[in-house]
Design an enzyme around this catalytic site. Sequence first.
Site, PDB file in Angstrom:
ATOM      1  CG  PHE A  62       9.520  -0.127   0.473  1.00 23.77           C
ATOM      2  CD1 PHE A  62       9.138  -0.519   1.744  1.00 23.77           C
ATOM      3  CD2 PHE A  62       9.397  -1.044  -0.562  1.00 23.77           C
ATOM      4  CE1 PHE A  62       8.651  -1.806   1.988  1.00 23.77           C
ATOM      5  CE2 PHE A  62       8.920  -2.326  -0.326  1.00 23.77           C
ATOM      6  CZ  PHE A  62       8.540  -2.709   0.944  1.00 23.77           C
TER       7      PHE A  62
ATOM      8  CG  HIS B 208       7.571  -6.388   4.819  1.00 24.33           C
ATOM      9  ND1 HIS B 208       7.757  -5.192   5.469  1.00 24.33           N
ATOM     10  CD2 HIS B 208       6.911  -6.087   3.668  1.00 24.33           C
ATOM     11  CE1 HIS B 208       7.234  -4.219   4.757  1.00 24.33           C
ATOM     12  NE2 HIS B 208       6.716  -4.731   3.649  1.00 24.33           N
TER      13      HIS B 208
ATOM     14  CG  ASP C  42      -2.290  -0.201   1.092  1.00 23.83           C
ATOM     15  OD1 ASP C  42      -2.636  -0.751   0.042  1.00 23.83           O
ATOM     16  OD2 ASP C  42      -3.075   0.150   1.974  1.00 23.83           O
TER      17      ASP C  42
ATOM     18  CE1 TYR D 237       6.016   3.825   4.028  1.00 24.32           C
ATOM     19  CE2 TYR D 237       6.812   5.281   2.304  1.00 24.32           C
ATOM     20  CZ  TYR D 237       7.019   4.233   3.165  1.00 24.32           C
ATOM     21  OH  TYR D 237       8.236   3.586   3.178  1.00 24.32           O
TER      22      TYR D 237
END
Length: 220
Positions: free
Chosen positions: A78, A187, A65, A67
């Site tokens: 990221f 992750h 998703d 931020y």
Amino acid sequence: MDVKIGQSWKQQLANEFEKDYFQKLTAFVRQEYRQGTVYPAGANIFSAFDHCPFDKVKVVILGQDPYHEPGQAHGLCFSVKDGIRFPPSLINIFKEIEDDLKKPVPPSGDLTRWADQGVLLLNATLTVRAHQAGSHQNKGWETFTDAVIHELAESRDHLVYILWGAYAQKKGAFINKSRNLVLASAHPSPLSAHRGFFGNKHFSKANDYLIASGQTPIDW
């Protein structure tokens, strides 16, 4: 439908833009932007594609998703814009690069510099409501980004796919590992980074593969 996306991707995905699900997705997203705050800004929804043309892709990094807090999302997974405090996952990504490649943590969390070198920083969902993680999931974006990965997997060889976490690994499960390098680990989130993200050496492994297949490595 005229989608404001880089020309090379517009050609590759032309059929996708005419499908019923994409028409519904577009209507939903437009309504969301009209009714409230949505990230990233509309002009940045397809930034990952605009900075990384289809025929220039070397590495694909899959996020989930965007931020969902102010000033963070700008269309690259990221990544955050200059001057924005690094989110925890990005801090851990930079820690792993420092350990793997002995490169100091950079002053900027803006990963446009990666995208411009051929790193497709692709979120599975390209928009999100402010303060509501996952609010635009299951509206059609995942179908679209699956199509992006399929298009790359069918048309391009010798790519590096970096799949962090179970979600990304499931989304990339069909990628042909005999024609590409698939790197999978935990992750970089603080919840899971110590369970196999740290020490995965994905950045050096990606570059070793690119060099071995006659491509220029990424300056991480």
